[in-house]
Design a protein around this motif. Sequence first.
Motif, PDB file in Angstrom:
ATOM      1  N   ILE A 178     -23.026 -11.729 -25.504  1.00  0.00           N
ATOM      2  CA  ILE A 178     -21.900 -11.038 -25.094  1.00  0.00           C
ATOM      3  C   ILE A 178     -22.137  -9.465 -25.337  1.00  0.00           C
ATOM      4  CG2 ILE A 178     -19.833 -10.451 -25.952  1.00  0.00           C
ATOM      5  CD1 ILE A 178     -19.178 -13.088 -26.519  1.00  0.00           C
ATOM      6  N   LYS A 179     -22.898  -9.688 -26.546  1.00  0.00           N
ATOM      7  CA  LYS A 179     -24.075  -7.973 -26.908  1.00  0.00           C
ATOM      8  C   LYS A 179     -24.046  -7.526 -25.387  1.00  0.00           C
ATOM      9  CE  LYS A 179     -23.951  -6.408 -30.906  1.00  0.00           C
ATOM     10  NZ  LYS A 179     -23.656  -6.893 -32.905  1.00  0.00           N
ATOM     11  N   GLU A 180     -24.460  -8.484 -25.473  1.00  0.00           N
ATOM     12  CA  GLU A 180     -26.193  -8.198 -24.131  1.00  0.00           C
ATOM     13  C   GLU A 180     -25.398  -7.846 -22.932  1.00  0.00           C
ATOM     14  OE1 GLU A 180     -29.713  -7.207 -22.661  1.00  0.00           O
ATOM     15  OE2 GLU A 180     -29.829  -7.257 -23.876  1.00  0.00           O
ATOM     16  N   ALA A 181     -24.796  -8.454 -22.140  1.00  0.00           N
ATOM     17  CA  ALA A 181     -23.521  -7.992 -21.058  1.00  0.00           C
ATOM     18  C   ALA A 181     -22.822  -6.903 -20.887  1.00  0.00           C
ATOM     19  CB  ALA A 181     -22.646  -9.584 -20.856  1.00  0.00           C
ATOM     20  N   LEU A 182     -22.422  -6.733 -22.337  1.00  0.00           N
ATOM     21  CA  LEU A 182     -21.233  -5.448 -22.230  1.00  0.00           C
ATOM     22  C   LEU A 182     -22.689  -4.540 -21.972  1.00  0.00           C
ATOM     23  CD1 LEU A 182     -19.254  -6.133 -25.218  1.00  0.00           C
ATOM     24  CD2 LEU A 182     -18.565  -6.551 -22.931  1.00  0.00           C
ATOM     25  N   ASN A 183     -23.130  -4.497 -22.176  1.00  0.00           N
ATOM     26  CA  ASN A 183     -24.092  -3.483 -21.906  1.00  0.00           C
ATOM     27  C   ASN A 183     -24.247  -3.294 -20.479  1.00  0.00           C
ATOM     28  OD1 ASN A 183     -25.126  -2.922 -24.216  1.00  0.00           O
ATOM     29  ND2 ASN A 183     -27.046  -4.166 -24.135  1.00  0.00           N
ATOM     30  N   ASN A 184     -23.912  -4.002 -19.791  1.00  0.00           N
ATOM     31  CA  ASN A 184     -23.387  -4.114 -18.626  1.00  0.00           C
ATOM     32  C   ASN A 184     -21.881  -4.812 -17.485  1.00  0.00           C
ATOM     33  OD1 ASN A 184     -24.113  -3.914 -16.019  1.00  0.00           O
ATOM     34  ND2 ASN A 184     -25.143  -6.024 -15.574  1.00  0.00           N
ATOM     35  N   SER A 185     -21.232  -4.280 -18.406  1.00  0.00           N
ATOM     36  CA  SER A 185     -19.625  -4.384 -17.950  1.00  0.00           C
ATOM     37  C   SER A 185     -19.317  -3.524 -17.820  1.00  0.00           C
ATOM     38  CB  SER A 185     -19.334  -5.316 -18.891  1.00  0.00           C
ATOM     39  OG  SER A 185     -18.019  -6.016 -18.999  1.00  0.00           O
TER      40      SER A 185
END
Length: 200
Positions: A178-185
């Motif tokens: 999730i942390k990773e995905a939020l960098n591209n959200s």
Amino acid sequence: MYKVFVNDKPFFLTNQVVKETDFQLFLLESVDIKQIIVKMFQNKIQKAFLYHPDEKEIMSKLKEKIPVVKAGGGLVYNKKGEVLFIFRNGKWDLPKGGIEKGEVIEETAIREVEEETGVSGLKITSKLQKTYHVFKRNGRYKLKVTHWFEMKTNFEGIPHGQAEEGIEKVAWLNPAEIKEALNNSYENIKLLFEQEKILQ
């Protein structure tokens, strides 16, 4: 104070006048809201504050100036504590969509999650905050107000994205992912996670 996103840039609805220098302050009562939105889309304004003295009136004043679209969406957990994400337009997002005639907003949220991800057996466990963002459709700017709900499901099948909605991927993500995905959200999706303290 409300935070409204235009192309991931914020404008704040506030009843406080703050002495700062990195943004522009406008009077909500008299401002041409469309002009501000256009300048934000053109990157001429990065951040703006719209001032109105009455905090209770502030959102309805904005809604008088721009048409509103109501949407519902879900922050969905499975049994492993993973969260359901969708990937479209090159970014990670949460499933959500517009309300249909005769629906209450909770029904909208559940229907949209099911349609966009194929995940069923959803139960709403709590109401989360609303998020606000401005988008352009058919040459007109609109304010999308999304009502978010925390949901749980015991669904064990394989989720699949709704192709006609442009969803390329659906995935259950653990806290590290999730942390990773939020960098591209989107900023308003990040806002939900900040408030839910999922990643603390």
